[in-house]
Enzyme design. Sequence first.
Site, PDB file in Angstrom:
ATOM      1  N   SER A  24       0.835  -1.195   0.000  1.00 52.03           N
ATOM      2  CA  SER A  24       0.000   0.000   0.000  1.00 52.03           C
ATOM      3  C   SER A  24       0.874   1.251   0.000  1.00 52.03           C
ATOM      4  CB  SER A  24      -0.907   0.007   1.237  1.00 52.03           C
ATOM      5  OG  SER A  24      -1.639   1.198   1.311  1.00 52.03           O
ATOM      6  N   GLY A  73       2.268  10.950   4.868  1.00 55.32           N
ATOM      7  CA  GLY A  73       1.214  11.386   5.779  1.00 55.32           C
ATOM      8  C   GLY A  73      -0.162  10.889   5.389  1.00 55.32           C
ATOM      9  N   ASN A 128      -4.309  -0.784   8.818  1.00 49.45           N
ATOM     10  CA  ASN A 128      -3.024  -0.143   9.064  1.00 49.45           C
ATOM     11  C   ASN A 128      -2.960   0.327  10.512  1.00 49.45           C
ATOM     12  OD1 ASN A 128      -0.622   1.231   9.013  1.00 49.45           O
ATOM     13  ND2 ASN A 128      -1.206   2.677   7.412  1.00 49.45           N
ATOM     14  N   CYS A 131      -0.802   3.411  12.397  1.00 47.90           N
ATOM     15  CA  CYS A 131      -1.128   4.830  12.510  1.00 47.90           C
ATOM     16  C   CYS A 131      -1.427   5.197  13.967  1.00 47.90           C
ATOM     17  CB  CYS A 131      -2.310   5.180  11.620  1.00 47.90           C
ATOM     18  SG  CYS A 131      -3.705   4.072  11.773  1.00 47.90           S
ATOM     19  N   LYS A 166      -1.759  -4.909   9.622  1.00 54.47           N
ATOM     20  CA  LYS A 166      -0.446  -4.444   9.166  1.00 54.47           C
ATOM     21  C   LYS A 166       0.336  -3.966  10.385  1.00 54.47           C
ATOM     22  CE  LYS A 166       1.893  -1.760   5.627  1.00 54.47           C
ATOM     23  NZ  LYS A 166       1.743  -0.991   4.381  1.00 54.47           N
ATOM     24  N   ASN A 193       5.265  -2.700   8.405  1.00 51.69           N
ATOM     25  CA  ASN A 193       5.332  -1.348   7.864  1.00 51.69           C
ATOM     26  C   ASN A 193       6.777  -0.852   7.906  1.00 51.69           C
ATOM     27  OD1 ASN A 193       4.510   1.227   6.950  1.00 51.69           O
ATOM     28  ND2 ASN A 193       2.621   1.101   8.126  1.00 51.69           N
ATOM     29  N   GLY A 218      13.063  -0.263   1.582  1.00 52.73           N
ATOM     30  CA  GLY A 218      14.111  -0.624   0.644  1.00 52.73           C
ATOM     31  C   GLY A 218      15.006  -1.728   1.167  1.00 52.73           C
TER      32      GLY A 218
END
Length: 312
Positions: A24, A73, A128, A131, A166, A193, A218
Site C-alpha cells: 500500500s 502522511g 493499518n 497509525c 499491518k 510497515n 528498501g
Amino acid sequence: MTTELKLSVNIGSLTLTNPIMPASGAFGEDMEGIIDFNQLGAVVPKSITKHPRKGNATPRVCETPAGMINSIGIQSKGIDYYMENVIPYYGRYQTPLISSISADSIDEFAEMASIIAGTKEVAALELNISCPNLKGNGAAFGMDAKLTRELISEVRKVTEKPLIAKLTPNVTSIQEIALAAEAGGADGLNVANTLLAMAIDVHTRRPRIGNVLGGLSGPAVKPIIVRMIYQVHQVTNLPIIGCGGVMNGEDALEMILAGASAVQVGTASFVQPTAMLDILEEIKQYMVQYGITDINSLVGQVAAGKHTTEGC
C-alpha cells in the site's frame, strides 16, 4: 513434460492466484499501462482515511544508502471518493482487491470497515494499525497489544471478510503484537510497515524530510523484516504477508522461507515499475530449478539451527 507450478496461496478465506502483490502506498492506477493487474496475486491501493487529508509537509521522500525515507502522511481523498471511484476502478479486474484502512480511533476503524467491506468488489481489508491513536496518547495502535486486540475485535464484529493486520516494526516484541492481533480475530498479518528513521542534510543542517521523521524502506530493512517474519511465524499459525525491502525473486523467497505465505513489493516498483511481475517470474524459475511444485511447501522451511538474541 512441463510440471505445472502451484502458486496459489490462502490468506484466511481469500485465495490468491500467486503470492505477489503491491505494498500500500507504492501502487496506483497509473501503473495500468505498465503491468497487467490481472497477473498479480492481489491489488492493494494506498491506505484510505475517512476524511480527505493533504498529507505531510514537503519534502516527503529522500534517498538513503540502500533505501529511502518517506513521510507522505497518508494523503487521501476520503472514503466517499474511494467508494465512488477507487473501488469501482479496481473492481474491473479479476485480481482480488485488498483495501487498506487508516483511522484515528477504534470506532472509526470499525465504521470504515463496515462501509468498505460491504461492497462486493472488496475481497479483504488491511488494517493499518501503524497509525497513531489520536483519542489515546498518540502512539500507534500496533505498539500496544491490548489496543491491537481491541481494534481487531471491534472490526471483526462488523465484517466476515478477511482481516489483515499491518504491524509496525517499531516495537520491542513484534511477536506480542502478532499474538494480540490473532486473539482479536485477524485472518492474516502484514510484517511489516516501515521503520522509523531520520536523515539530515549536513550542509543546511536541516532534516531531509519535511516532517523530520519518516519511514525507512528498501533493501536496507530486509534483514530486519526477515527476522521479524521468522519470529512471528514461530508463535502464530496465521498466514503472514512479508513486506519490506523485496527487490527481486530471491528476496521474496527469503521471506517465504522465513514464514511468509505472500509478499508485498514497494520500493522496488519505484526503481523498476515491472518489478512485481519480474519477481514472480524469478520465483517460478527457482521452483523449476529445485523441483518445487507447490509454493506453499516452502513457507517457513528455513533450515534454522539454534538461535540466540546475541548479535555475535
